[in-house]
Design a protein around this motif. Structure first.
Motif, PDB file in Angstrom:
ATOM      1  N   GLY A  37      -2.486   7.466   1.887  1.00  0.00           N
ATOM      2  CA  GLY A  37      -1.063   7.524   1.749  1.00  0.00           C
ATOM      3  C   GLY A  37      -0.559   8.705   0.900  1.00  0.00           C
ATOM      4  N   ARG A  38      -1.198   8.629  -0.268  1.00  0.00           N
ATOM      5  CA  ARG A  38      -0.890   9.869  -1.228  1.00  0.00           C
ATOM      6  C   ARG A  38      -1.225  11.420  -0.841  1.00  0.00           C
ATOM      7  N   THR A  57      -3.836   3.206   0.213  1.00  0.00           N
ATOM      8  CA  THR A  57      -3.081   3.880  -0.617  1.00  0.00           C
ATOM      9  C   THR A  57      -3.695   5.244  -0.980  1.00  0.00           C
ATOM     10  N   LEU A  58      -4.853   5.507  -1.151  1.00  0.00           N
ATOM     11  CA  LEU A  58      -5.424   6.935  -1.331  1.00  0.00           C
ATOM     12  C   LEU A  58      -5.055   7.834  -0.199  1.00  0.00           C
ATOM     13  N   ASP A 105       1.293  12.018   1.925  1.00  0.00           N
ATOM     14  CA  ASP A 105       2.450  12.478   1.394  1.00  0.00           C
ATOM     15  C   ASP A 105       2.529  13.857   0.912  1.00  0.00           C
ATOM     16  N   ARG A 106       1.341  14.348   0.312  1.00  0.00           N
ATOM     17  CA  ARG A 106       1.261  15.425  -0.192  1.00  0.00           C
ATOM     18  C   ARG A 106       1.053  16.618   0.407  1.00  0.00           C
ATOM     19  N   CYS A 132       0.438  -2.993  -2.317  1.00  0.00           N
ATOM     20  CA  CYS A 132       1.092  -1.726  -2.131  1.00  0.00           C
ATOM     21  C   CYS A 132       2.382  -1.908  -1.200  1.00  0.00           C
TER      22      CYS A 132
END
Length: 335
Positions: A196-197, A193-194, A200-201, A5
């Motif tokens: 982070g998403r 990564t998960l 972000d949302r 990532c």
């Protein structure tokens, strides 16, 4: 783990800033306690002192979370390897031995083999002892297990087990209430990564929800609510652990969403390990040696601690300067 990532969940800048915040919280908690030794407080001043003394545990939560995250992200192979262990020894354990060994010698320590054993294990400095245990558990788990889920489950089990042993041995609660924060940090590293998403949302509403959830614990701590309602010690402990986990998650969300620029707090964060190792000894020396007002003795102690920590950092620094796009470094781990 997703090693490819491009955007890391926590940047060096945000990690340094929150380490700086954490070391300020820890030192303030100690200074507040020591002020009460030298100049007993009354009334509202005593309430402020009690509130400041509670900051230390939450500062340790931040350090443990960042350390757990850093240990996962600093691995450049899927399985544990000797180079990683050697790096941890060089960056964490050897500086501890050198700095605390010198302090012990200056303080007239090492009267017996038992004293030396307590020193090398960090037992007389509870944070170091627990941190060393968690590191050893991490290394063992990552040597045995290969998948993210099994690693996280095994490390969580290990952390719960040693925390229970410390509790049963009658250790004070700060020996174990912050340990779940280390597991949260490891989880953040494994599922970067998960997470982070998710941030972000829904980072802003998630942070607001966690902050609201933390308010009852803050109110209870400031008003001594548990004493007023006669809450049993076991239930207080679970409330304290729960509050620490909510606080850790809040800091994790805030740290991931912040775009931090270099500042004095970051400066302190980069030197937080040495600030922790030296601040008690330097304070005791300054407060006893200086013939000035009490507030000035505290200020001088803080300034000398930062100066000595900078010097120690320069003496032990080596290697190339890391890229700012790399993940959180593994060597800023103090409480």
């Amino acid at each position: 783990m997703d090693r490819d990532c491009e955007k890391h969940f926590l940047t060096r800048e945000s990690a340094d800033w929150f380490r700086g915040l954490a070391v300020i919280m820890v030192v303030l908690s100690h200074y507040a306690e020591w002020w009460g030794w030298l100049d007993p407080l009354k009334g509202a001043e005593e309430s402020v002192q009690a509130a400041l003394m509670k900051l230390g545990v939450y500062g340790v939560d931040i350090f443990f979370m960042l350390s757990g995250y850093a240990m996962v992200r600093s691995m450049d192979q899927e399985r544990m390897y000797f180079g990683y262990v050697r790096k941890r020894i060089r960056r964490i354990y050897i500086p501890y031995l050198l700095v605390m060994g010198m302090i012990e010698l200056l303080s007239g320590g090492f009267d017996s083999l038992r004293d030396f054993g307590r020193f090398v294990s960090g037992y007389d400095h509870w944070y170091m002892f627990v941190f060393f245990l968690l590191q050893l558990g991490f290394i063992a788990v990552y040597t045995i297990f290969g998948s993210s889920g099994s690693r996280l489950a095994a490390f969580a089990g290990f952390t719960a087990f040693i925390s229970f042993l410390l509790y049963r041995r009658g250790m004070q609660d700060f020996w174990y209430v912050s340990n779940p924060a280390f597991v949260i940090g490891v989880a953040a590293g494994e599922y970067e990564t998960l997470l982070g998403r998710i941030v972000d949302r829904a980072g802003r509403p998630l942070a607001m929800l966690l902050a609201v959830a933390l308010l009852p614990a803050v109110w209870a701590g400031l008003t001594e609510w548990a004493d007023m309602v006669g809450l049993p010690p076991e239930e207080r402990l679970w409330l304290q652990i729960g509050a620490g986990m909510i606080w850790t998650l809040l800091i994790l969300v805030l740290a991931s969403g912040c775009r931090i620029k270099r500042s004095f707090v970051c400066f302190l964060g980069k030197r937080s390990y040495y600030i922790y190792l030296t601040h008690t000894y330097i304070f005791m020396r300054c407060v006893n040696a200086l013939d000035i007002s009490l507030p000035l003795r505290f200020v001088v102690s803080a300034v000398v601690t930062v100066a000595v920590s900078c010097l120690l950092g320069r003496m032990t620094a080596g290697g190339r300067r890391p890229s700012p796009n790399m993940p959180v470094p593994p060597d800023g781990v103090s409480p």
